[in-house]
Design a protein around this motif. Structure first.
Motif, PDB file in Angstrom:
ATOM      1  N   LEU A 103       5.453  15.555  31.194  1.00 52.62           N
ATOM      2  CA  LEU A 103       5.241  14.182  31.662  1.00 52.62           C
ATOM      3  C   LEU A 103       4.228  13.457  30.795  1.00 52.62           C
ATOM      4  O   LEU A 103       4.443  12.299  30.402  1.00 52.62           O
ATOM      5  CB  LEU A 103       4.762  14.195  33.111  1.00 52.62           C
ATOM      6  CG  LEU A 103       4.340  12.828  33.634  1.00 52.62           C
ATOM      7  CD1 LEU A 103       5.542  12.071  34.118  1.00 52.62           C
ATOM      8  CD2 LEU A 103       3.319  12.934  34.716  1.00 52.62           C
ATOM      9  N   LEU A 104       3.123  14.142  30.465  1.00 52.85           N
ATOM     10  CA  LEU A 104       2.098  13.480  29.647  1.00 52.85           C
ATOM     11  C   LEU A 104       2.629  13.142  28.262  1.00 52.85           C
ATOM     12  O   LEU A 104       2.347  12.064  27.729  1.00 52.85           O
ATOM     13  CB  LEU A 104       0.858  14.370  29.540  1.00 52.85           C
ATOM     14  CG  LEU A 104       0.026  14.431  30.810  1.00 52.85           C
ATOM     15  CD1 LEU A 104      -1.159  15.333  30.625  1.00 52.85           C
ATOM     16  CD2 LEU A 104      -0.442  13.060  31.205  1.00 52.85           C
ATOM     17  N   VAL A 130       4.867  10.128  28.643  1.00 49.68           N
ATOM     18  CA  VAL A 130       4.084   8.916  28.870  1.00 49.68           C
ATOM     19  C   VAL A 130       3.448   8.431  27.576  1.00 49.68           C
ATOM     20  O   VAL A 130       3.405   7.227  27.300  1.00 49.68           O
ATOM     21  CB  VAL A 130       3.019   9.180  29.950  1.00 49.68           C
ATOM     22  CG1 VAL A 130       1.969   8.105  29.947  1.00 49.68           C
ATOM     23  CG2 VAL A 130       3.671   9.240  31.295  1.00 49.68           C
ATOM     24  N   GLY A 132       6.170   6.835  25.564  1.00 46.01           N
ATOM     25  CA  GLY A 132       6.582   5.586  26.210  1.00 46.01           C
ATOM     26  C   GLY A 132       5.552   4.496  26.068  1.00 46.01           C
ATOM     27  O   GLY A 132       5.883   3.338  25.802  1.00 46.01           O
ATOM     28  N   ALA A 133       4.262   4.853  26.217  1.00 49.18           N
ATOM     29  CA  ALA A 133       3.215   3.833  26.110  1.00 49.18           C
ATOM     30  C   ALA A 133       3.180   3.251  24.711  1.00 49.18           C
ATOM     31  O   ALA A 133       3.045   2.032  24.535  1.00 49.18           O
ATOM     32  CB  ALA A 133       1.860   4.436  26.475  1.00 49.18           C
ATOM     33  N   VAL A 148       5.722   3.090  22.552  1.00 48.88           N
ATOM     34  CA  VAL A 148       6.915   2.266  22.344  1.00 48.88           C
ATOM     35  C   VAL A 148       6.787   0.934  23.056  1.00 48.88           C
ATOM     36  O   VAL A 148       7.052  -0.131  22.480  1.00 48.88           O
ATOM     37  CB  VAL A 148       8.166   3.027  22.832  1.00 48.88           C
ATOM     38  CG1 VAL A 148       9.354   2.098  22.874  1.00 48.88           C
ATOM     39  CG2 VAL A 148       8.459   4.180  21.920  1.00 48.88           C
ATOM     40  N   ALA A 188      -4.078  13.750  36.913  1.00 51.28           N
ATOM     41  CA  ALA A 188      -3.294  13.655  35.675  1.00 51.28           C
ATOM     42  C   ALA A 188      -2.239  12.564  35.794  1.00 51.28           C
ATOM     43  O   ALA A 188      -2.054  11.752  34.877  1.00 51.28           O
ATOM     44  CB  ALA A 188      -2.639  15.004  35.375  1.00 51.28           C
ATOM     45  N   ALA A 198      -1.720   9.040  33.634  1.00 48.63           N
ATOM     46  CA  ALA A 198      -0.467   8.656  32.986  1.00 48.63           C
ATOM     47  C   ALA A 198      -0.011   7.279  33.442  1.00 48.63           C
ATOM     48  O   ALA A 198       0.381   6.431  32.635  1.00 48.63           O
ATOM     49  CB  ALA A 198       0.602   9.695  33.297  1.00 48.63           C
ATOM     50  N   ALA A 201      -2.090   4.504  31.894  1.00 50.45           N
ATOM     51  CA  ALA A 201      -1.770   4.254  30.484  1.00 50.45           C
ATOM     52  C   ALA A 201      -0.503   3.423  30.367  1.00 50.45           C
ATOM     53  O   ALA A 201      -0.457   2.421  29.630  1.00 50.45           O
ATOM     54  CB  ALA A 201      -1.617   5.583  29.753  1.00 50.45           C
ATOM     55  N   LEU A 202       0.540   3.802  31.141  1.00 49.83           N
ATOM     56  CA  LEU A 202       1.788   3.036  31.082  1.00 49.83           C
ATOM     57  C   LEU A 202       1.588   1.617  31.584  1.00 49.83           C
ATOM     58  O   LEU A 202       2.092   0.655  30.979  1.00 49.83           O
ATOM     59  CB  LEU A 202       2.855   3.724  31.935  1.00 49.83           C
ATOM     60  CG  LEU A 202       3.754   4.683  31.180  1.00 49.83           C
ATOM     61  CD1 LEU A 202       4.836   5.167  32.087  1.00 49.83           C
ATOM     62  CD2 LEU A 202       4.372   3.970  29.997  1.00 49.83           C
ATOM     63  N   SER A 211      -0.093  -0.531  29.008  1.00 44.86           N
ATOM     64  CA  SER A 211       0.783  -0.922  27.897  1.00 44.86           C
ATOM     65  C   SER A 211       1.777  -1.984  28.341  1.00 44.86           C
ATOM     66  O   SER A 211       2.062  -2.932  27.586  1.00 44.86           O
ATOM     67  CB  SER A 211       1.488   0.296  27.321  1.00 44.86           C
ATOM     68  OG  SER A 211       2.410   0.783  28.239  1.00 44.86           O
ATOM     69  N   ILE A 212       2.298  -1.871  29.574  1.00 42.45           N
ATOM     70  CA  ILE A 212       3.218  -2.903  30.071  1.00 42.45           C
ATOM     71  C   ILE A 212       2.497  -4.242  30.183  1.00 42.45           C
ATOM     72  O   ILE A 212       3.031  -5.287  29.790  1.00 42.45           O
ATOM     73  CB  ILE A 212       3.805  -2.483  31.436  1.00 42.45           C
ATOM     74  CG1 ILE A 212       4.790  -1.351  31.263  1.00 42.45           C
ATOM     75  CG2 ILE A 212       4.518  -3.650  32.093  1.00 42.45           C
ATOM     76  CD1 ILE A 212       5.302  -0.807  32.551  1.00 42.45           C
ATOM     77  N   TYR A 246      13.504  -5.914  28.876  1.00 39.45           N
ATOM     78  CA  TYR A 246      13.082  -5.642  27.509  1.00 39.45           C
ATOM     79  C   TYR A 246      14.208  -5.955  26.539  1.00 39.45           C
ATOM     80  O   TYR A 246      15.295  -5.465  26.717  1.00 39.45           O
ATOM     81  CB  TYR A 246      12.676  -4.172  27.379  1.00 39.45           C
ATOM     82  CG  TYR A 246      12.204  -3.812  26.012  1.00 39.45           C
ATOM     83  CD1 TYR A 246      11.050  -4.401  25.498  1.00 39.45           C
ATOM     84  CD2 TYR A 246      12.907  -2.934  25.229  1.00 39.45           C
ATOM     85  CE1 TYR A 246      10.622  -4.096  24.246  1.00 39.45           C
ATOM     86  CE2 TYR A 246      12.475  -2.618  23.979  1.00 39.45           C
ATOM     87  CZ  TYR A 246      11.330  -3.213  23.487  1.00 39.45           C
ATOM     88  OH  TYR A 246      10.894  -2.897  22.225  1.00 39.45           O
TER      89      TYR A 246
END
Lengths: 174, 105
Positions: A149-150, A153, A156-157, A159, B72, B76, B79-80, B83-84, B105
């Protein structure tokens, strides 16, 4: 002694949390969140889970706060005041939350917890062995899944954050 | 366990933190503020797992493992989300909730 430390930490956490959701300046509310996270690390120290407190301090207070501060600085003018919801909306939400707190606390106090008296200290080695054990109650599979998962992520982050600049609206509008 | 502090007081503290997070989640109009409120909610749940493990079942460690996984996943998720938010700000120059109509997108 520990009792008073707990009360001071708890009071500080509640005040900072309220300030964090009520402050009209973005950067300040992030810093108040940092105080809350450090207070939670203090509670982990008090219940004698040193490893978790270290994780809390490095991942949350070190990593996530820096990430959020970066995003605030990238997308905001520091001087800008935030919009707040209408007063009546805030009042209604506050009342609903108060009712929720009352219900939670009543249920918690009416339940009889079977507290086991103990003063054992958990070592980091035990946590590591438990995370990597194949036996019943071991956590090897979630551990592997979370590493995948990490990785996903991270990709994905990168991109998403790279993205395209300003997609022309005329061609791609739906 | 903490000397002189019962489990009830810690659970009260985490309930209050949880509902402060929900209050912020509902009333805030800004994506980053909403992210901050989500962090508050997640932290309250982490403390609950740890404290219940320590007070009720001190000889096993399941609560500690679950809270490590929660931390954790929260990292995650942040971070996502960041970025979004940054990508969205590049496209529409705003992070207010009311301005966000497309997430294509």
């Amino acid at each position: 002694m520990e009792r008073y430390i707990f009360y001071i930490v708890a009071l500080g956490m509640i005040v900072s949390a309220i300030a964090s959701v009520a402050s009209r300046k973005m950067l300040r509310s992030v810093i108040y969140l940092l105080f809350v996270l450090s207070g939670i690390a203090g509670i982990f120290f008090l219940v004698d889970y040193n490893f978790l407190a270290a994780i809390q301090l490095t991942v949350y207070a070190g990593g996530i706060i820096v990430l959020v501060i970066f995003s605030v600085l990238l997308v905001h003018h520091i001087e800008m005041k935030l919009e707040v919801a209408k007063f009546i909306n805030r009042l209604l939400t506050a009342i609903a939350c108060l009712i929720g707190i009352i219900i939670f606390v009543t249920i918690i106090y009416s339940y009889d917890f079977k507290v086991a008296e103990n003063s054992t200290t958990t070592t980091t080695a035990e946590i590591g062995m438990g995370l990597l054990s194949y036996e019943t109650g071991g956590f090897i599979l979630p551990f592997e899944v979370i590493s995948v998962l990490l990785l996903a992520v991270m990709v994905g982050a990168i991109v998403i954050a790279k993205g395209k600049m300003l997609i022309p609206k005329s061609d791609e509008s739906i | 366990m903490i000397e002189g502090i019962s489990i009830y007081e810690i659970l009260t503290l985490t309930s209050i933190l949880f509902f402060i997070g929900i209050y912020g989640f509902i009333t805030r109009k800004n994506l980053i503020s909403i992210l901050i409120s989500v962090e508050l909610i997640l932290n309250a749940s982490v403390v609950n797992f740890v404290v219940i493990n320590k007070y009720l079942y001190p000889d096993i460690l399941q609560g500690v493992f679950v809270s490590i996984f929660i931390i954790a996943i929260a990292a995650a998720e942040t971070a996502l989300a960041v970025s979004i938010i940054i990508n969205l700000y590049r496209q529409i120059s705003s992070v207010e909730v009311k301005d966000i109509e497309i997430m294509k997108y």
